[in-house]
Design an enzyme around this catalytic site. Structure first.
Site, PDB file in Angstrom:
ATOM      1  CG  MET A 128      -4.287  -2.400  -1.388  1.00  0.00           C
ATOM      2  SD  MET A 128      -4.875  -3.108   0.183  1.00  0.00           S
ATOM      3  CE  MET A 128      -3.419  -2.899   1.225  1.00  0.00           C
ATOM      4  CB  SER A 183      -0.947   0.012   1.206  1.00  0.00           C
ATOM      5  OG  SER A 183      -0.230  -0.141   2.416  1.00  0.00           O
ATOM      6  CB  CYS A 184       0.640   4.325   0.689  1.00  0.00           C
ATOM      7  SG  CYS A 184       0.803   6.121   0.645  1.00  0.00           S
ATOM      8  CB  SER A 185       5.451   5.066   0.503  1.00  0.00           C
ATOM      9  OG  SER A 185       5.198   4.621   1.818  1.00  0.00           O
ATOM     10  N   GLY A 199       3.678   0.356  -1.768  1.00  0.00           N
ATOM     11  CA  GLY A 199       3.274  -0.125  -3.085  1.00  0.00           C
ATOM     12  C   GLY A 199       4.232   0.316  -4.177  1.00  0.00           C
TER      13      GLY A 199
END
Length: 563
Positions: free
Chosen positions: A326, A297-299, A301
């Site tokens: 995500m 997820s996010c960074s 990801g």
């Protein structure tokens, strides 16, 4: 106040802006610059329009003063919910005058017809100024403040001042959203049973105990952001993503990153990518599977996608059974305010500042997050904590949000430069572990999740990012809510919904119009999607780890406890 421009359809702030502002200070975004000048010059060229707007405001203020105005707040504006805003003549007039002034500022901004870069910069400035001067935030005009003062016999003012001085004494200098001792890790949050089965200098690998007699053969490795702690994925019983997956027969492993200090200043993309590879190695040894689902997820990801591209480049793509990203932005070409605010000079200053310190302080990042949504994350708590003298209500997600981490100077540098140059959109412009990154070479089945109200990773940017991948089987899921609520989205919420489909449309808006809405959470759909790619079921392991990778601690581990 919102706007829409032809060139930028996401009013949000992806990672490069957040990391630059965190190092330099969000106050820089409020200082006059050439965007201010162009706004002033544009309006100066339209004296009749400006005069009409000001004259209309003046006439309405007279109507308000006479008590004849019928202006009311917009639906959903909870700042003025108290009946006193309608019943008390002084409060009512101050509210109406403020709303009229806000509309005038909004109209003049539209009249200026700024290009989208200037518009995004000035939008941030005007939103924060107008939100800040709201009478609801003024202790002399706030019915909430007066009622608390009377009810407490003046004690609310003393408590409020104490809260204010405490919050301003240390970063982030914004009102506290939750008490630091409201929850306990491993007791009230992050409670899913499991064990740390690998501890390296960079991370702990947690294996979660099975809760079904049979489990799926192919395990799942979850990679959290590198600027937050992992337990948002295990936030609370019955709302935990990890718990839900385990209860549905999925073998689950999760990385818990170490909270770095200046000693780890040199950890960059390659070190974090190698950590994911090391975690995959351990998951394969423990599970006995030669393939693993990778979810991030996010960074996290961003790094996971780069690592997946690296594995493809070295002919090890078959180690991944699937890739799930995500709220992850890989393409920042229309990154709204970010693209307007970031330049090489600002990036270099931010990089130099974090390099001098050895890390980017997570508290500075938390301050930037707060000012991106000032009404929700600043002024709401200003009224509660200071004007009413109350303690903030306990909320586990906000407890997690306040439990900040540091980012190493090297990773901060790598992330900022990648964002400024939008490097991931062009093959071979950035490398991972010695191999050029080409996202189109990621052909594994992919599941991408975005939040329709996400102010950090705008869903349109997530959609465009998904189109960079080479997967022939890619599902894009657009969930309700924002950056966190889109993920912490267990079944049972009657207001939840999601859309799902391939990313065949070039235009995100066209995809939205063409894709049907499904009621409920996306979690059950994802579990089914994983099951189709997880091989046959097998007996659940009777113990965690292996003889050569034995449990060394109970979940949630020790790294997550470091502040």
């Amino acid at each position: 106040m919102t706007t829409t421009t032809d060139a930028a359809d996401e009013l949000a702030a992806p990672l490069d802006l957040l990391l630059t502002s965190s190092a330099i200070g969000v106050g820089r975004r409020m200082l006059p610059n050439t965007s201010w000048t162009r706004l002033a010059l544009s309006l100066a060229e339209q004296p009749r329009t400006v005069a009409d707007r000001v004259g209309t405001l003046g006439r309405e203020l007279v109507t308000i003063a006479r008590g004849h105005s019928d202006r009311v707040p917009a639906k959903g504006d909870r700042r003025f919910d108290d009946p006193a805003w309608r019943g008390n003549p002084l409060f009512k007039r101050s509210m109406q005058a403020y709303l009229a002034a806000t509309d005038t500022v909004d109209a003049l901004f539209t009249d200026a017809h700024l290009d989208w870069r200037d518009a995004e910069w000035m939008r941030f400035v005007l939103d924060n100024v107008m939100d800040g001067v709201s009478p609801s935030n003024n202790p002399l005009l706030s019915p909430d403040a007066w009622k608390a003062l009377v009810d407490s016999g003046g004690a609310s003012a003393v408590r409020g001042l104490r809260h204010f001085l405490s919050d301003m004494a240390t970063a982030p200098r914004v009102p506290s959203m939750v008490d630091a001792d409201a929850f306990t890790l491993g007791d009230t949050v992050a409670t899913t049973p499991g064990s740390v089965v690998l501890r390296t200098e960079m991370f702990e690998l947690i294996q979660y105990a099975p809760q079904t007699e049979q489990v799926r053969t192919v395990p799942l490795l979850m990679v959290p952001p590198v600027i937050n702690k992992f337990y948002i994925m295990d936030i609370a019983p019955d709302r935990s993503m990890i718990e839900y997956f385990v209860r549905n027969g999925q073998q689950v492993f999760a990385i818990s990153w170490r909270n770095p200090t200046a000693r780890q200043r040199d950890w960059g993309f390659d070190e974090y990518g190698q950590a994911i590879v090391d975690a995959l190695d351990a998951v394969e040894r423990i599970s006995g599977s030669d393939r693993t689902h990778l979810q991030a997820s996010c960074s996290g990801g961003i790094i996971a996608a780069m690592t997946a591209a690296h594995l493809s480049a070295i002919d090890q793509a078959d180690r991944l059974a699937s890739l799930t990203l995500m709220v992850t932005v890989l393409d920042q070409s229309h990154a709204g305010f970010a693209a307007a605010a970031i330049d090489e000079e600002a990036a270099n200053i931010a990089i130099a500042l974090s390099a001098k310190k050895g890390y980017l302080d997570g508290r500075a990042l938390a301050e930037v997050f707060a000012w991106l949504r000032p009404n929700d994350l600043v002024w709401r708590y200003w009224v509660n904590n200071y004007l009413q003298g109350r303690a903030p209500a306990p909320f586990d997600v906000l407890f997690w949000n306040a439990d900040t981490t540091r980012m190493t100077a090297a990773l901060h540098r790598d992330m900022v430069l990648m964002g400024v140059h939008n490097s991931l959109t062009t093959p071979d412009q950035v490398s991972m572990l010695g191999t050029p990154v080409d996202l189109s070479q990621i052909t594994v089945d992919t599941y991408v999740v975005a939040g329709i109200a996400d102010h950090i990773s705008p869903w349109q940017a997530c959609y465009r990012s998904a189109r960079l991948l080479g997967s022939k089987d890619l599902q894009f899921v657009l969930s309700t809510s924002g950056h966190i609520a889109a993920l912490v989205n267990p079944p049972g919420n009657p207001k939840a919904s999601y859309r799902i489909g391939a990313v065949d449309e070039a235009d995100p808006g066209a995809w939205l119009d063409a894709t049907a809405k499904n009621s409920g959470s996306w979690w059950p759909n994802f579990v089914e999607w994983l099951a189709e790619r997880s091989g046959p079921e097998r007996d659940a392991p009777q113990s965690l780890g292996t003889p050569d990778l034995p449990p060394v601690d109970s979940a949630p581990g020790s790294y997550v406890l470091a502040h």
